[in-house]
Design an enzyme around this catalytic site. Structure first.
Site, short mmCIF file in Angstrom:
data_model
loop_
_atom_site.label_atom_id
_atom_site.label_comp_id
_atom_site.label_asym_id
_atom_site.label_seq_id
_atom_site.Cartn_x
_atom_site.Cartn_y
_atom_site.Cartn_z
N GLY A 46 -36.68 97.41 12.03
CA GLY A 46 -37.75 97.39 11.03
C GLY A 46 -38.27 95.90 10.13
CD GLN A 51 -37.19 92.29 5.35
OE1 GLN A 51 -37.50 93.36 6.35
NE2 GLN A 51 -35.69 91.91 6.12
CB CYS A 94 -30.83 93.28 5.36
SG CYS A 94 -32.29 92.72 5.00
CG LEU A 95 -34.45 91.86 10.56
CD1 LEU A 95 -35.19 91.70 10.94
CD2 LEU A 95 -33.49 91.15 12.07
CG HIS A 136 -33.02 98.76 4.55
ND1 HIS A 136 -31.33 98.58 5.08
CD2 HIS A 136 -34.09 97.58 5.10
CE1 HIS A 136 -31.71 97.39 5.56
NE2 HIS A 136 -33.24 96.85 5.63
CD GLU A 137 -37.82 97.69 6.71
OE1 GLU A 137 -38.30 96.81 5.72
OE2 GLU A 137 -36.52 97.73 7.58
CG HIS A 140 -36.94 94.70 2.41
ND1 HIS A 140 -35.77 93.88 1.96
CD2 HIS A 140 -36.49 94.98 3.25
CE1 HIS A 140 -34.88 93.63 2.92
NE2 HIS A 140 -35.16 94.48 3.31
#
Ligand code: K1U
Ligand code: ZN
Length: 171
Positions: A46, A51, A94-95, A136-137, A140
């Protein structure tokens, strides 16, 4: 299409609330393409626009397993309209917080409404991995990170580690 640099904590942009998209125009379509390319390159399952420093309410995901066909999903202005009382626990990454994984408990099923990459209204019921990734997204987009669900001790420990890395990189 362009692979874009992914911001890491403690970058302030990751704590800002993203703005709703008014029209899914060419700029947003290019952003979605760049986000897919960046997510697959990372690799990740994702990615949310903040991000890569873009404060628009856009997320992309692909929950497919390596051996399966790709299943790219883009959501513009996603909104959770229902969440199950039943929860499950998944070890999230998480990236923007590389190589850090912790268990997070979230609703196991959700319904989400959104606009697709053509601007058409859609609704999707998601469970387990896809449900977790969508939540999660969307977090963000609201400046929230999965470490916010952890104990203060764990959150402070990982935040300090990445503050040190950022200081070193700044010279
Ligand atoms: O939003 C992000 O930071 C991407 C994140 C999404 C996510 C993963 C797990 C649970 C919830 C949300 C990632 O993709 S982290 C990398 C990752 O999970 C992965 C990487 C390679 C192969 C498989 C998974
Ligand atoms: Zn993340």
């Amino acid at each position: 299409m362009t692979i874009r640099p992914i911001l890491h904590i403690p970058n302030d942009v990751l704590r800002k609330v993203a703005t709703p998209v008014e029209t899914v125009n060419d700029e947003i379509k290019t952003l979605i393409k760049d986000m897919f390319e960046t997510m697959y390159d990372a690799p990740g399952v994702g990615l949310a626009a903040p991000q890569i420093g873009e404060l628009h309410r856009v997320i992309v995901m692909d929950p497919s397993k390596e051996e399966d066909e790709p299943n790219p999903i883009a959501m513009v202005n996603p909104e959770i309209t229902w969440a199950s009382d039943e929860t499950w626990v998944y070890q999230e990454g998480c990236l923007s917080i590389p190589e850090y994984y912790e268990d997070v408990e979230r609703p196991v099923k959700i319904r989400v409404k959104y606009l697709d990459e053509n601007g058409a209204a859609q609704e999707l019921e998601a469970e387990e991995l896809l449900s977790t990734v969508v939540q999660h997204e969307i977090d963000h987009l609201d400046g929230k990170l999965f470490i916010d669900y952890l104990s203060r001790l764990k959150r402070e420990r990982v935040t300090k580690k990445f503050q040190k890395i950022a200081k070193r990189a700044a010279g």
